[in-house]
Design an enzyme around this catalytic site. Structure first.
Site, PDB file in Angstrom:
ATOM      1  CB  SER A  81      13.896   6.828  -2.230  1.00 25.00           C
ATOM      2  OG  SER A  81      13.960   6.598  -0.517  1.00 25.00           O
TER       3      SER A  81
ATOM      4  CE1 TYR B 112       9.793   0.711   1.551  1.00 20.80           C
ATOM      5  CE2 TYR B 112      11.400   2.621   1.467  1.00 20.80           C
ATOM      6  CZ  TYR B 112      10.693   1.245   1.340  1.00 20.80           C
ATOM      7  OH  TYR B 112      11.753   1.013   0.896  1.00 20.80           O
TER       8      TYR B 112
ATOM      9  CB  THR C 147       7.912   0.297  -1.509  1.00 21.66           C
ATOM     10  OG1 THR C 147       8.393   0.552  -2.644  1.00 21.66           O
ATOM     11  CG2 THR C 147       8.808  -1.218  -1.339  1.00 21.66           C
TER      12      THR C 147
ATOM     13  CE  LYS D 222      11.067  -0.408  -6.646  1.00 19.32           C
ATOM     14  NZ  LYS D 222      11.466  -1.516  -5.310  1.00 19.32           N
TER      15      LYS D 222
ATOM     16  CG  HIS E 231      13.274  -3.498  -1.766  1.00 21.93           C
ATOM     17  ND1 HIS E 231      12.313  -2.741  -1.823  1.00 21.93           N
ATOM     18  CD2 HIS E 231      13.861  -2.830  -0.771  1.00 21.93           C
ATOM     19  CE1 HIS E 231      12.293  -1.812  -0.712  1.00 21.93           C
ATOM     20  NE2 HIS E 231      13.384  -1.915  -0.582  1.00 21.93           N
TER      21      HIS E 231
END
Length: 369
Positions: free
Chosen positions: A117, A140, A166, A239, A263
């Site tokens: 992440s 992100y 994402t 995603k 999510h």
């Protein structure tokens, strides 16, 4: 209530992967547990992700030859022993001192994938160095393109095999469960973002909305994704996909694979379960296009149903956190082994020696939400 420390052994009462959820509760501080277990809003989508799996049944088949059985899968150049990846879960040192390196080692030991992440407790470089096995990096978009590009270049240099961007949380809804429990993220900036200057404050005109004109002013657009694809030397995986029109546009833009995701019920509350969206997205993208899913997976039987409904692989989020909190890397590896065993037992009884044999014909029932 003070959380118990992690164990150094697998408890005897852990008989299934799902057992980790209840068993780990005493080892996670209540506010942190509320963050990990909860979803956005009234948690309708969180519950729908789980209940969708119960609406499908698997039809057993008889006398199947398993001499050439196989569970291996290749996803965008990444070989996996089983169609299971650990989903990107940030802030893992809230759950265990070893954080993301423990989960990376567990995935490597069990032939499963690992997705790091952006919001990891440890740097993407330290996590990449934990094992030699292939890993993906979840990205992100940052308010400044230079910062997004810096993360991309660091992931490429560290040896990650794909970028999972994402897209389903341009704004992050608050978890009422976590709010009521008094949860707060640590004050320190996540390791991967520590070098970036704070974003500039958005100036609002009188009458403008802090959400629609403030927060959404920093949300990525289609041209931002096109720019990222042009910049990346790695395949881009999108995603957060739910709508077939978005799925087709992403594919046509050059996105190499997609993850059906809401999510984990932490995005738009009231959106449909991810399992229910799989058939329509598979139909939109064709059989050969890489399509993965997350949300609600708690067993190997769930994995079988997701594969039959159109997924090439699944990602596991919350179970990862529970196992990490209870027994660290050993717990995550054991949880993944249980998922593998449960999937294989299901394949054996359903008469499906290979992943290609797991099709919608194996299921009865329907999922509508």
């Amino acid at each position: 209530m003070t959380a118990l420390p992690p164990l150094d052994h697998i408890p005897a009462d852990i008989l299934s992967a799902a057992d980790y959820e209840q068993r780990a509760a005493d080892h996670i501080a209540p506010p942190t547990l509320a963050w990990l277990a909860g979803g956005s809003g009234d948690e309708h989508t969180l519950r729908a992700n789980r209940s969708a799996f119960h609406d499908l049944r698997i039809v057993p088949r008889l006398l199947t030859d398993f001499s050439k059985a196989c569970t291996r899968v290749h996803l965008l150049g990444t070989p996996l022993g089983h169609p299971i990846l650990l989903a990107p879960l940030g802030h893992q040192r809230l759950l265990h001192a070893d954080g993301e390196t423990a989960c990376a080692r567990a995935a490597a030991a069990t032939g499963c994938g690992f997705v790091c992440s952006t919001l990891s407790s440890l740097s993407l470089e330290d996590i990449a160095a934990a094992t030699d096995e292939p890993k993906w990096f979840q990205l992100y978009f940052q308010p400044r393109r230079n910062d997004t590009l810096a993360l991309l270049r660091r992931a490429e240099a560290a040896g990650y095999r794909a970028i999972v961007v994402t897209l389903d949380t341009p704004v992050q809804p608050l978890s009422r469960r976590a709010q009521r429990a008094g949860f707060r993220f640590p004050g320190d900036t996540p390791a991967n973002l520590a070098a970036f200057a704070p974003p500039l404050q958005v100036a609002l005109e009188p009458g403008q909305s802090i959400v629609l004109h403030g927060m959404m002013s920093e949300a990525p657009h289609w041209d931002d994704l096109a720019w990222l694809i042009e910049q990346s030397r790695l395949p881009i995986v999108a995603k957060g996909v739910s709508h077939p029109d978005d799925a087709r546009r992403l594919r046509d833009l050059g996105v190499a694979g997609q993850i059906v995701s809401n999510h984990g019920g932490r995005a738009l509350d009231g959106s449909p379960s991810t399992l229910s969206r799989l058939p329509v997205l598979r139909a939109a993208l064709g059989q050969a296009y890489p399509l993965l899913v997350d949300g609600g997976v708690r067993s190997g039987t769930d994995i079988f149903k997701a594969l039959a409904w159109g997924a090439d692989a699944v990602l596991v989020g919350r179970l990862q956190g529970y196992a990490l909190a209870l027994v660290g890397a050993l717990g995550v590896a054991h949880m993944l082994k249980l998922l593998r065993d449960e999937l294989e037992l299901c394949m054996a009884q359903a008469g499906t020696p290979t992943l290609a044999d797991i099709t919608a014909d194996c299921l009865v029932g329907d999922v509508t939400c």
